[in-house]
Design an enzyme around this catalytic site. Structure first.
Site, PDB file in Angstrom:
ATOM      1  N   ASP A  50      50.471  36.354  55.185  1.00 40.72           N
ATOM      2  CA  ASP A  50      49.058  36.510  54.885  1.00 40.72           C
ATOM      3  C   ASP A  50      48.564  37.856  55.410  1.00 40.72           C
ATOM      4  O   ASP A  50      48.723  38.157  56.602  1.00 40.72           O
ATOM      5  CB  ASP A  50      48.293  35.360  55.559  1.00 40.72           C
ATOM      6  CG  ASP A  50      46.920  35.212  54.955  1.00 40.72           C
ATOM      7  OD1 ASP A  50      46.379  36.216  54.457  1.00 40.72           O
ATOM      8  OD2 ASP A  50      46.402  34.076  54.983  1.00 40.72           O
ATOM      9  N   SER A 116      40.435  49.136  39.706  1.00 45.50           N
ATOM     10  CA  SER A 116      39.969  48.511  38.467  1.00 45.50           C
ATOM     11  C   SER A 116      38.930  49.393  37.792  1.00 45.50           C
ATOM     12  O   SER A 116      38.170  50.108  38.465  1.00 45.50           O
ATOM     13  CB  SER A 116      39.329  47.176  38.830  1.00 45.50           C
ATOM     14  OG  SER A 116      38.596  46.669  37.754  1.00 45.50           O
ATOM     15  N   TYR A 140      33.108  42.203  43.163  1.00 45.77           N
ATOM     16  CA  TYR A 140      34.548  42.465  43.020  1.00 45.77           C
ATOM     17  C   TYR A 140      34.795  43.974  42.864  1.00 45.77           C
ATOM     18  O   TYR A 140      35.621  44.569  43.560  1.00 45.77           O
ATOM     19  CB  TYR A 140      35.100  41.693  41.808  1.00 45.77           C
ATOM     20  CG  TYR A 140      36.405  42.234  41.300  1.00 45.77           C
ATOM     21  CD1 TYR A 140      37.589  42.002  41.992  1.00 45.77           C
ATOM     22  CD2 TYR A 140      36.457  43.015  40.140  1.00 45.77           C
ATOM     23  CE1 TYR A 140      38.793  42.526  41.538  1.00 45.77           C
ATOM     24  CE2 TYR A 140      37.646  43.541  39.679  1.00 45.77           C
ATOM     25  CZ  TYR A 140      38.809  43.299  40.382  1.00 45.77           C
ATOM     26  OH  TYR A 140      39.986  43.836  39.930  1.00 45.77           O
ATOM     27  N   LYS A 144      36.767  47.137  45.316  1.00 45.24           N
ATOM     28  CA  LYS A 144      37.755  48.143  44.888  1.00 45.24           C
ATOM     29  C   LYS A 144      37.240  49.549  45.222  1.00 45.24           C
ATOM     30  O   LYS A 144      37.986  50.424  45.667  1.00 45.24           O
ATOM     31  CB  LYS A 144      38.039  48.012  43.393  1.00 45.24           C
ATOM     32  CG  LYS A 144      38.685  46.696  42.997  1.00 45.24           C
ATOM     33  CD  LYS A 144      40.102  46.573  43.564  1.00 45.24           C
ATOM     34  CE  LYS A 144      40.759  45.255  43.240  1.00 45.24           C
ATOM     35  NZ  LYS A 144      42.076  45.099  43.861  1.00 45.24           N
ATOM     36  N   PHE A 168      42.368  48.998  33.199  1.00 48.57           N
ATOM     37  CA  PHE A 168      41.413  48.448  32.243  1.00 48.57           C
ATOM     38  C   PHE A 168      41.859  46.994  31.991  1.00 48.57           C
ATOM     39  O   PHE A 168      42.119  46.289  32.949  1.00 48.57           O
ATOM     40  CB  PHE A 168      41.272  49.384  31.042  1.00 48.57           C
ATOM     41  CG  PHE A 168      40.403  50.575  31.424  1.00 48.57           C
ATOM     42  CD1 PHE A 168      40.839  51.494  32.378  1.00 48.57           C
ATOM     43  CD2 PHE A 168      39.115  50.719  30.933  1.00 48.57           C
ATOM     44  CE1 PHE A 168      40.014  52.535  32.815  1.00 48.57           C
ATOM     45  CE2 PHE A 168      38.291  51.758  31.350  1.00 48.57           C
ATOM     46  CZ  PHE A 168      38.742  52.659  32.291  1.00 48.57           C
ATOM     47  N   HIS A 188      40.474  35.205  31.485  1.00 51.12           N
ATOM     48  CA  HIS A 188      40.646  36.355  30.592  1.00 51.12           C
ATOM     49  C   HIS A 188      40.692  35.951  29.119  1.00 51.12           C
ATOM     50  O   HIS A 188      41.103  34.853  28.772  1.00 51.12           O
ATOM     51  CB  HIS A 188      41.928  37.118  30.967  1.00 51.12           C
ATOM     52  CG  HIS A 188      41.858  37.708  32.335  1.00 51.12           C
ATOM     53  ND1 HIS A 188      42.487  37.137  33.420  1.00 51.12           N
ATOM     54  CD2 HIS A 188      41.198  38.789  32.804  1.00 51.12           C
ATOM     55  CE1 HIS A 188      42.222  37.863  34.499  1.00 51.12           C
ATOM     56  NE2 HIS A 188      41.440  38.874  34.154  1.00 51.12           N
ATOM     57  N   ILE A 206      32.768  32.541  23.050  1.00 49.22           N
ATOM     58  CA  ILE A 206      32.543  33.992  23.050  1.00 49.22           C
ATOM     59  C   ILE A 206      31.324  34.235  23.931  1.00 49.22           C
ATOM     60  O   ILE A 206      30.234  33.696  23.664  1.00 49.22           O
ATOM     61  CB  ILE A 206      32.284  34.537  21.624  1.00 49.22           C
ATOM     62  CG1 ILE A 206      33.500  34.316  20.730  1.00 49.22           C
ATOM     63  CG2 ILE A 206      31.914  36.017  21.685  1.00 49.22           C
ATOM     64  CD1 ILE A 206      33.370  34.928  19.338  1.00 49.22           C
ATOM     65  N   ARG A 220      36.709  46.076  24.724  1.00 47.84           N
ATOM     66  CA  ARG A 220      37.534  46.359  25.894  1.00 47.84           C
ATOM     67  C   ARG A 220      38.784  47.132  25.493  1.00 47.84           C
ATOM     68  O   ARG A 220      39.240  47.076  24.359  1.00 47.84           O
ATOM     69  CB  ARG A 220      37.976  45.040  26.565  1.00 47.84           C
ATOM     70  CG  ARG A 220      36.833  44.260  27.202  1.00 47.84           C
ATOM     71  CD  ARG A 220      36.330  44.947  28.463  1.00 47.84           C
ATOM     72  NE  ARG A 220      35.247  44.220  29.107  1.00 47.84           N
ATOM     73  CZ  ARG A 220      33.960  44.352  28.775  1.00 47.84           C
ATOM     74  NH1 ARG A 220      33.579  45.168  27.802  1.00 47.84           N
ATOM     75  NH2 ARG A 220      33.034  43.668  29.431  1.00 47.84           N
ATOM     76  N   ARG A 281      28.209  36.761  29.752  1.00 48.84           N
ATOM     77  CA  ARG A 281      28.650  36.393  31.089  1.00 48.84           C
ATOM     78  C   ARG A 281      28.082  37.428  32.055  1.00 48.84           C
ATOM     79  O   ARG A 281      28.062  38.619  31.725  1.00 48.84           O
ATOM     80  CB  ARG A 281      30.179  36.427  31.082  1.00 48.84           C
ATOM     81  CG  ARG A 281      30.866  35.730  32.186  1.00 48.84           C
ATOM     82  CD  ARG A 281      32.358  35.616  31.919  1.00 48.84           C
ATOM     83  NE  ARG A 281      33.024  36.901  31.749  1.00 48.84           N
ATOM     84  CZ  ARG A 281      34.337  37.055  31.606  1.00 48.84           C
ATOM     85  NH1 ARG A 281      35.109  35.996  31.591  1.00 48.84           N
ATOM     86  NH2 ARG A 281      34.866  38.233  31.464  1.00 48.84           N
ATOM     87  N   ASP A 284      29.140  41.415  32.665  1.00 42.06           N
ATOM     88  CA  ASP A 284      29.933  42.001  31.573  1.00 42.06           C
ATOM     89  C   ASP A 284      29.183  43.171  30.941  1.00 42.06           C
ATOM     90  O   ASP A 284      28.019  43.038  30.571  1.00 42.06           O
ATOM     91  CB  ASP A 284      30.223  40.954  30.489  1.00 42.06           C
ATOM     92  CG  ASP A 284      31.422  40.083  30.814  1.00 42.06           C
ATOM     93  OD1 ASP A 284      32.146  40.400  31.784  1.00 42.06           O
ATOM     94  OD2 ASP A 284      31.642  39.093  30.100  1.00 42.06           O
TER      95      ASP A 284
HETATM   96  N1  UFG Z   1      35.496  36.787  26.951  1.00 41.83           N
HETATM   97  C1  UFG Z   1      35.045  35.792  26.112  1.00 41.83           C
HETATM   98  N2  UFG Z   1      35.530  34.541  26.294  1.00 41.83           N
HETATM   99  C2  UFG Z   1      36.447  34.219  27.253  1.00 41.83           C
HETATM  100  C3  UFG Z   1      36.913  35.249  28.110  1.00 41.83           C
HETATM  101  C4  UFG Z   1      36.409  36.524  27.933  1.00 41.83           C
HETATM  102  O1  UFG Z   1      34.213  36.035  25.237  1.00 41.83           O
HETATM  103  O2  UFG Z   1      36.842  33.048  27.371  1.00 41.83           O
HETATM  104  C5  UFG Z   1      35.001  38.160  26.755  1.00 41.83           C
HETATM  105  C6  UFG Z   1      34.343  38.723  27.993  1.00 41.83           C
HETATM  106  O3  UFG Z   1      32.996  38.368  28.032  1.00 41.83           O
HETATM  107  C7  UFG Z   1      34.603  40.211  27.840  1.00 41.83           C
HETATM  108  C8  UFG Z   1      35.954  40.274  27.119  1.00 41.83           C
HETATM  109  O4  UFG Z   1      36.117  38.987  26.508  1.00 41.83           O
HETATM  110  O5  UFG Z   1      33.640  40.774  27.024  1.00 41.83           O
HETATM  111  C9  UFG Z   1      37.105  40.531  28.051  1.00 41.83           C
HETATM  112  O6  UFG Z   1      37.015  39.614  29.114  1.00 41.83           O
HETATM  113  P1  UFG Z   1      38.145  39.433  30.229  1.00 41.83           P
HETATM  114  O7  UFG Z   1      37.676  38.370  31.160  1.00 41.83           O
HETATM  115  O8  UFG Z   1      39.459  39.255  29.570  1.00 41.83           O
HETATM  116  O9  UFG Z   1      38.178  40.837  30.947  1.00 41.83           O
HETATM  117  P2  UFG Z   1      36.973  41.626  31.655  1.00 41.83           P
HETATM  118  O10 UFG Z   1      36.735  42.845  30.832  1.00 41.83           O
HETATM  119  O11 UFG Z   1      35.822  40.789  31.962  1.00 41.83           O
HETATM  120  O12 UFG Z   1      37.656  41.902  33.040  1.00 41.83           O
HETATM  121  C10 UFG Z   1      38.579  42.924  33.229  1.00 41.83           C
HETATM  122  C11 UFG Z   1      39.414  42.612  34.459  1.00 41.83           C
HETATM  123  C12 UFG Z   1      38.542  42.589  35.673  1.00 41.83           C
HETATM  124  C13 UFG Z   1      37.726  43.856  35.753  1.00 41.83           C
HETATM  125  C14 UFG Z   1      36.955  44.027  34.478  1.00 41.83           C
HETATM  126  C15 UFG Z   1      36.070  45.225  34.478  1.00 41.83           C
HETATM  127  O13 UFG Z   1      40.046  41.360  34.322  1.00 41.83           O
HETATM  128  O14 UFG Z   1      39.350  42.500  36.816  1.00 41.83           O
HETATM  129  O15 UFG Z   1      37.882  44.105  33.412  1.00 41.83           O
HETATM  130  O16 UFG Z   1      36.767  46.361  34.599  1.00 41.83           O
HETATM  131  F1  UFG Z   1      36.837  43.766  36.762  1.00 41.83           F
END
Ligand code: UFG
Length: 326
Positions: A50, A116, A140, A144, A168, A188, A206, A220, A281, A284
């Site tokens: 740990d 990140s 979060y 970082k 990314f 994700h 979504i 993204r 969310r 976002d």
């Molecule tokens: N999304 C949905 N439905 C889901 C999951 C995600 O619509 O069930 C959307 C999210 O709202 C976002 C996109 O899909 O618009 C991507 O979402 P992810 O959760 O896959 O990834 P994020 O962009 O939110 O997160 C990633 C990394 C994080 C980091 C973030 C910002 O996983 O660690 O990018 O840089 F913080």
């Protein structure tokens, strides 16, 4: 050359351990297995430990003297970081400080950090250059950002040599089929879409259809996890050869909206994705898109698996292989 990899049992960590083995490094995995998985760890040198314990960090370095450290272990859920910032700041900062203390004590000066795109917040311009102002939009991302600041100060004061890699959206799975994504809970997009096809009780939602993007859903920059892993091996090699400390984006410089990803999943799997449309969310941002110019120039990095089809296909193969209804 021996490298200690914290979080080597996690998603990006385990793929990087494989890339390091391939590049000829000896690897020691240090993981507390709170979210990592033993079955994802390649190689024999594994320490269950740990990072919150200075003593355990110190013993790891005395048992396995190392030339470099890669630090993946971290809490990573943006939503949870809003609900419980104390846990995020404590875990992500204290563990990094303990690890750096252990390195200084053991005389190890080479460090690769998992950062990140979350450090940028909502960008003013895309593609995002590494020189873009840093305004993390969630706790979060703040953790970082803080660790990156600590690294800059330690580099100046103690001669630490580091590369901070700003990921990314990591996606896909090992093309050899040995490794893949296993988050619980899964937050994700791509695994959530695939799991909605495989698990009866999972419905895709979504998050937000009113973003200022062409189809209203967030855009993204998805990057294949094996390309990310390869970039780590390159960053370490370059750092050992004398590359200056600094930060580097790891993205593909391609943006896909949530709807585009869903359509591609339907194409690759031949199945229809059912979903409901919900609110945005928290935290976002509308668009994240990386400039990869620095990664190309500094590391000679060329993503090979990061077209959307390959990312979805490899992830689909992985999820199906683990699922009885696959
Ligand atoms: N999304 C949905 N439905 C889901 C999951 C995600 O619509 O069930 C959307 C999210 O709202 C976002 C996109 O899909 O618009 C991507 O979402 P992810 O959760 O896959 O990834 P994020 O962009 O939110 O997160 C990633 C990394 C994080 C980091 C973030 C910002 O996983 O660690 O990018 O840089 F913080």
């Amino acid at each position: 050359m021996r490298v200690l990899v914290t979080g080597g049992a996690g998603y990006i960590g385990s793929h990087t351990v494989k890339a390091l083995h391939t590049a000829g490094f000896e690897v020691v995995v240090f993981d507390n297995f709170s979210t990592g998985h033993r079955e994802l760890v390649m190689g024999r040198n594994v320490i269950e430990g740990d990072l919150m314990s200075k003593h355990e960090v110190r013993s790891a370095f005395s048992e396995f003297p190392c030339d470099a450290v890669m630090h993946f272990a971290s809490l990573i859920q943006v939503g949870e970081s809003f609900r419980d910032p104390q846990r995020y700041y404590t875990a992500n900062l204290i563990s990094s400080l303990n690890l750096l203390d252990g390195m200084l004590e053991a005389g190890i000066d080479t460090f690769i950090f998992s950062s990140s795109a979350a450090v940028y917040g909502d960008p003013e311009d895309v593609p995002i250059l590494e020189t873009h102002p840093l305004r993390p939009a969630n706790p979060y991302g703040q953790t970082k950002y803080f660790v990156e600041s600590i690294l800059q100060d330690y580099a100046r004061a103690y001669g630490l040599r580091f590369i901070s890699l700003r990921y990314f959206n990591a996606a896909g799975a090992d093309p050899g089929g040995e490794l893949g994504e296993l988050h619980e809970p899964e937050t994700h997009l791509i695994p959530n879409i695939l799991r909605s096809l495989l698990e009866k009780d999972k419905t895709l939602e979504i998050f937000g259809t009113d973003f200022p993007t062409p189809d209203g859903t967030a855009v993204r920059d998805y990057i294949h996890v094996s390309d990310l892993a390869g970039a780590h091996a390159l960053a370490l090699q370059k750092l050992l050869e004398g590359l200056e400390s600094g930060v580097i984006n790891l993205g593909a410089n391609h943006g896909y909206s949530v709807r585009e990803v869903i359509h591609k999943v339907e194409e690759v799997t031949g199945r229809t994705v059912e979903y409901r449309e919900g609110p945005r969310r928290r935290g976002d941002v509308p668009v994240l898109l990386a400039s990869k110019a620095r990664a190309e120039k500094w590391l000679g990095w060329r993503p090979r698996h990061s077209d959307l089809e390959t990312m979805i296909r490899t992830a689909w193969e992985w999820h199906r292989s683990r699922h009885p209804r696959g």
